[in-house]
Write an enzyme that holds these catalytic residues in place. Sequence first.
Site, PDB file in Angstrom:
ATOM      1  N   CYS A 117     -20.096 -54.498 -42.541  1.00  0.00           N
ATOM      2  CA  CYS A 117     -21.242 -54.606 -43.450  1.00  0.00           C
ATOM      3  C   CYS A 117     -22.023 -55.901 -43.193  1.00  0.00           C
ATOM      4  O   CYS A 117     -23.248 -55.918 -43.303  1.00  0.00           O
ATOM      5  CB  CYS A 117     -20.777 -54.565 -44.904  1.00  0.00           C
ATOM      6  SG  CYS A 117     -20.415 -52.908 -45.528  1.00  0.00           S
TER       7      CYS A 117
ATOM      8  N   CYS B 190     -17.916 -44.313 -44.334  1.00  0.00           N
ATOM      9  CA  CYS B 190     -17.410 -44.970 -45.543  1.00  0.00           C
ATOM     10  C   CYS B 190     -17.803 -44.250 -46.824  1.00  0.00           C
ATOM     11  O   CYS B 190     -17.776 -44.842 -47.900  1.00  0.00           O
ATOM     12  CB  CYS B 190     -17.913 -46.408 -45.597  1.00  0.00           C
ATOM     13  SG  CYS B 190     -17.506 -47.360 -44.134  1.00  0.00           S
TER      14      CYS B 190
ATOM     15  N   CYS C  90     -21.147 -53.650 -50.587  1.00  0.00           N
ATOM     16  CA  CYS C  90     -21.316 -53.911 -49.165  1.00  0.00           C
ATOM     17  C   CYS C  90     -21.530 -55.390 -48.860  1.00  0.00           C
ATOM     18  O   CYS C  90     -21.389 -55.821 -47.726  1.00  0.00           O
ATOM     19  CB  CYS C  90     -22.473 -53.091 -48.609  1.00  0.00           C
ATOM     20  SG  CYS C  90     -24.066 -53.517 -49.318  1.00  0.00           S
TER      21      CYS C  90
HETATM   22  S1  SF4 Z   1     -20.782 -49.066 -45.123  1.00  0.00           S
HETATM   23 FE1  SF4 Z   1     -19.177 -48.769 -43.542  1.00  0.00          FE
HETATM   24  S2  SF4 Z   1     -20.234 -48.218 -41.616  1.00  0.00           S
HETATM   25 FE2  SF4 Z   1     -21.770 -49.012 -43.084  1.00  0.00          FE
HETATM   26  S3  SF4 Z   1     -21.970 -51.145 -42.553  1.00  0.00           S
HETATM   27 FE3  SF4 Z   1     -20.450 -51.067 -44.195  1.00  0.00          FE
HETATM   28  S4  SF4 Z   1     -18.416 -50.824 -43.216  1.00  0.00           S
HETATM   29 FE4  SF4 Z   1     -20.022 -50.431 -41.658  1.00  0.00          FE
END
Ligand code: SF4
Length: 241
Positions: free
Chosen positions: A123, A206, A229
């Site tokens: 993220c 996710c 996030c």
């Molecule tokens: S939500 Fe999942 S795929 Fe998207 S940036 Fe975050 S960890 Fe990465």
Amino acid sequence: MSRPDPSAAIRHAMALDQRLAPLWPDEILHQILVEGMAGRVAVVSSFGAESAVLLHMVAQVAPATPVLFLDTLRHFPETLRYRDDLVERLGLTDVRNLEPDASGLAAQDAELTLAARDPDACCALRKTAPLQAALAAFDGWVSGRKRFQAATRATLQVVEADGPRLKFNPLATWDAGTLAAYAQVHELPAHPLVARGFPSIGCAPCTQPVADADDPRSGRWAGRAKIECGIHVAQAGGLGQ
Ligand code: SF4
């Protein structure tokens, strides 16, 4: 050179919150986007399950407002099609797709395994860093977060301090029924994954469908010790999430 005073930023946000919180969301947006901070505020949208309401209001109030979309390159294809459809329908004229740094991707996630190995790092690479870089050009930003979405958002303010910027949450007090009624009245299209059991939609690796009775955000990073996030972490002393 004097350093920014975080408590002054918090006091400013609290004063603005008192003034704006009693207004309807579209009136709040008018105050921000047309009057007080015209040209200095961006809207950040995930083009997710509930994004259409805020974007419709923005299109009515100030359609040339910059709309920042974090294109993590891990979205469902349905989200990208929904984004394109909404932008055209609503007449938004300045939608900016923010992609992660290519060299960072090559160094950290060439095999597309970072989301599983270290979602916080993923993220940070795919969302937080591109957003912080883009926000450098603005004095404030608007998010579509609502209090009802999760226990972690239950005390969300309409105006927050976010480091040197202001963050506005004009829909903070709206509930799911009010959003649905607004969407119905204005004939706003639903994200296609909502009908397949996704009340909150992020990146494909996710995001899972959830049962009706569950927290709408429980399908995000399900089974992981992660609930946000990182783009909504407060930077000025605790007004954020
Ligand atoms: S939500 Fe999942 S795929 Fe998207 S940036 Fe975050 S960890 Fe990465």
